[in-house]
Scaffold this motif. Structure first.
Motif: not given
Length: 597
Positions: A375-384, A397-411, A455-456
């Motif tokens: 799994t790839i942990f994806w912290p988004h940019g911004g931060p706002q 492309y990453l999903l097709a290579q077999g990786y899950h992706i988790f993208a949280p909308n943190f505070r 992974f991050v």
């Protein structure tokens, strides 16, 4: 039967990006910015022929920030930067394209921001850093006489002209103290400015200002509310009033259609957008279905036809036209050889963070046939900003290579109310970091991933968070990829563009007053604990997170003998946009991930 090989990286990045568009007055032509030929250029499509086919108007291979067609079909106005430096200058093009002619001369590092044209198409209103790099000046340029006149000088903080009345006797301008604090004023020639909200001292934002007439403005604001709404201000009476609010949704944009006195309203609700038509006189509001989950731009023609640039998690950016109750795609931007069914649409999930705050996230699950357990942990940019249901070729492309992706909308993420957005201000490294840790713990508890199979990977602020997690929580994951991320808050705060500097104290803090926190929240503080293998990616011309941010941490980690790969693109800025570079980058990312599985 014939067995075709699994798609390689080139196939996923044949899809184009469309960034802006405009429609001419009779709706016979659209012009848009796209990297269809590998680099960003302007393209046109003519519909009066009955067989529209996109053809190029420019060949400079540079990104633009606006496009405006002359009402009489004589020329096209646009802006171009240089290899991602974001120093946009304003150019004119012949109607059918060709060599770009610079309209307003300036130094290479001057910036020019288009605001609007006069109703007769003869005067161009713009904002520039020239002669006032930190606070900005607003000017008007006459296309016939070449007269270039100062109409408002920025002072005390970054100031942007945002709208001009039909008779050109009233201007509206905003003053920026933070991303969440932008009061706006209207000023009639020869008179004192008036704040369009009851008090400029209350922290709030005003945006998307439209003159209904020479006395009345409509705009979007979150003044004393959690979710942004539509409001009105009248100069003659000095009266502010709320016009329209939609429960639990933030208005992000409006378009005024003067022929029917209708407001077309875009709202943000978590990870998706919504569209409404609001009758200004009747007060009635009606939803309009969208062709994709995220609206990048909306335009309304005099006829009432609506045009949007939109994308979804499995739909690349395309331009759509809404007429007689139905959407039609004007562009056909797809992934070569892949259908929507071949791609992955994310699940919307929530989890509780360390203090009980509920965090919404997107969970992309690789298809069972290819899933590799990582799994790839994806912290988004911004931060706002926020991770939303938007198409990313990289994700697919990453999903097709077999990786899950988790993208949280943190505070600090947008779409969850004004208070939530403000939580990241002067707290870049504590609350959001703990939200990310809670997200990782949720992945482990749900048995979606584990410390050995995580992974991050993040860009911009997400790159900063990746580095900070690598320094403070290396045991949570295997390896890290930092993409144009901040490594040192002390150097970052002084290296941002000049017109950002007035907002930095509210956004990030003061390096002297907040020295202890800057030390604590700077990734470079934790070099000794950065033991994960790391790939660091940087654009040499990045004006937001300058190359020195990556240089210093790469040098420091290499001095300690760490496993660090460094990939620099000499012709890119804050992100990679050229197709040839995208293919190199994302192949390098997958190779790095596979080496460290």
């Amino acid at each position: 039967m014939i067995q075709f090989p699994k798609p390689e990286v080139e196939q996923y990045f044949q899809v184009s990006v469309i960034r802006q568009f405009t429609v001419n007055a009779d709706e016979s032509r659209i012009v848009f910015s796209s990297n269809m030929n590998g680099k960003f250029n302007l393209w046109a499509m003519d519909f009066q022929t009955g067989h529209p086919f996109p053809y190029p108007l420019t060949y400079e291979g540079q990104t633009s920030s606006f496009i405006k067609m002359d009402g009489e079909g004589r020329f096209v106005l646009t802006s171009l930067d240089r290899d991602g430096d974001e120093n946009y200058h304003i150019y004119a093009l012949p109607w059918n394209g060709g060599q770009a002619l610079k309209l307003i001369e300036g130094a290479p590092d001057d910036k020019y921001f288009y605001v609007q044209m006069s109703e007769d198409g003869k005067r161009l209103y713009y904002v520039t850093s020239k002669d006032n790099s930190q606070f900005m000046n607003s000017r008007v340029y006459d296309l016939e006489t070449k007269e270039d006149k100062l109409i408002h000088e920025g002072a005390t903080t970054t100031t942007f002209l945002v709208s001009v009345s039909p008779d050109e006797q009233v201007i509206a301008y905003s003053q920026s103290y933070a991303n969440t604090y932008m009061p706006t004023y209207v000023c009639r020639t020869g008179e004192e400015p008036q704040c369009v909200t009851p008090s400029a001292d209350v922290v709030h934002v005003v945006g998307d200002v439209h003159f209904v007439d020479n006395d009345t403005v409509l705009f979007v604001t979150d003044y004393e509310q959690e979710y942004a709404y539509i409001a009105q201000y009248q100069l003659s009476t000095k009266q502010f009033k709320q016009v329209c609010a939609i429960e639990q949704e933030s208005v992000t944009g409006i378009k005024w259609h003067k022929e029917t006195r209708t407001l077309y309203v875009i709202t943000e609700k978590g990870v998706i957008d919504k569209l409404y038509a609001y009758g200004y006189d009747s007060g009635e509001i009606a939803p309009i279905s969208l062709p994709a989950d995220i609206v990048e731009q909306i335009s309304v023609a005099a006829s009432g036809n609506i045009y949007v640039l939109a994308r979804g998690a499995t739909r690349p950016t395309n331009i759509y036209k809404y007429t007689e109750g139905a959407w039609a795609a004007l562009t056909h931007n797809v992934m070569t050889g892949l259908s929507e069914e071949d791609l992955v649409d994310p699940d919307i999930v929530t989890y509780d963070s360390f203090d009980g705050t509920v965090i919404e996230a997107l969970l992309y699950r690789a298809k069972e046939a290819v899933a590799n357990g990582y799994t790839i942990f994806w912290p988004h940019g911004g931060p706002q900003a926020a991770e939303r249901k938007q198409f990313r070729a990289m994700f697919q492309y990453l999903l097709a290579q077999g990786y899950h992706i988790f993208a949280p909308n943190f505070r600090g993420s947008t779409g969850y109310g004004s208070s939530f957005v403000k939580l990241v201000e002067c707290d870049w490294g504590e609350g959001p970091r703990k939200d990310c840790l809670a997200g990782m713990e949720w992945l482990f508890a749900q048995e979606i991933s584990s410390r050995e199979k995580l992974f991050v990977f993040g860009g911009s602020y997400g790159g900063y968070m990746t580095l900070l997690l690598a320094g403070r929580h290396a045991d949570y994951f295997r390896a890290a990829i930092d993409y144009v991320g901040v490594s040192n808050l002390f150097t970052f705060v002084n290296s941002v563009p000049e017109f950002w500097k007035p907002i930095m104290e509210r956004w990030l803090g003061d390096p002297e007053k907040d020295k202890e926190r800057f030390v604590k929240d700077s990734p470079i503080t934790y070099l000794d604990d950065m033991t994960n293998p790391m790939l660091i990616v940087q654009g040499a011309n990045d004006p937001r997170v300058v190359k020195e941010e990556s240089d210093q941490i790469v040098e420091a980690l290499r001095a300690k003998g760490r496993d660090v790969e460094y990939l620099v693109f000499e012709d890119e800025g804050h992100g990679v946009v050229r197709k040839e570079n995208e293919k190199i980058l994302y192949q390098a990312i997958v190779d790095f991930l596979k080496r460290h599985q």
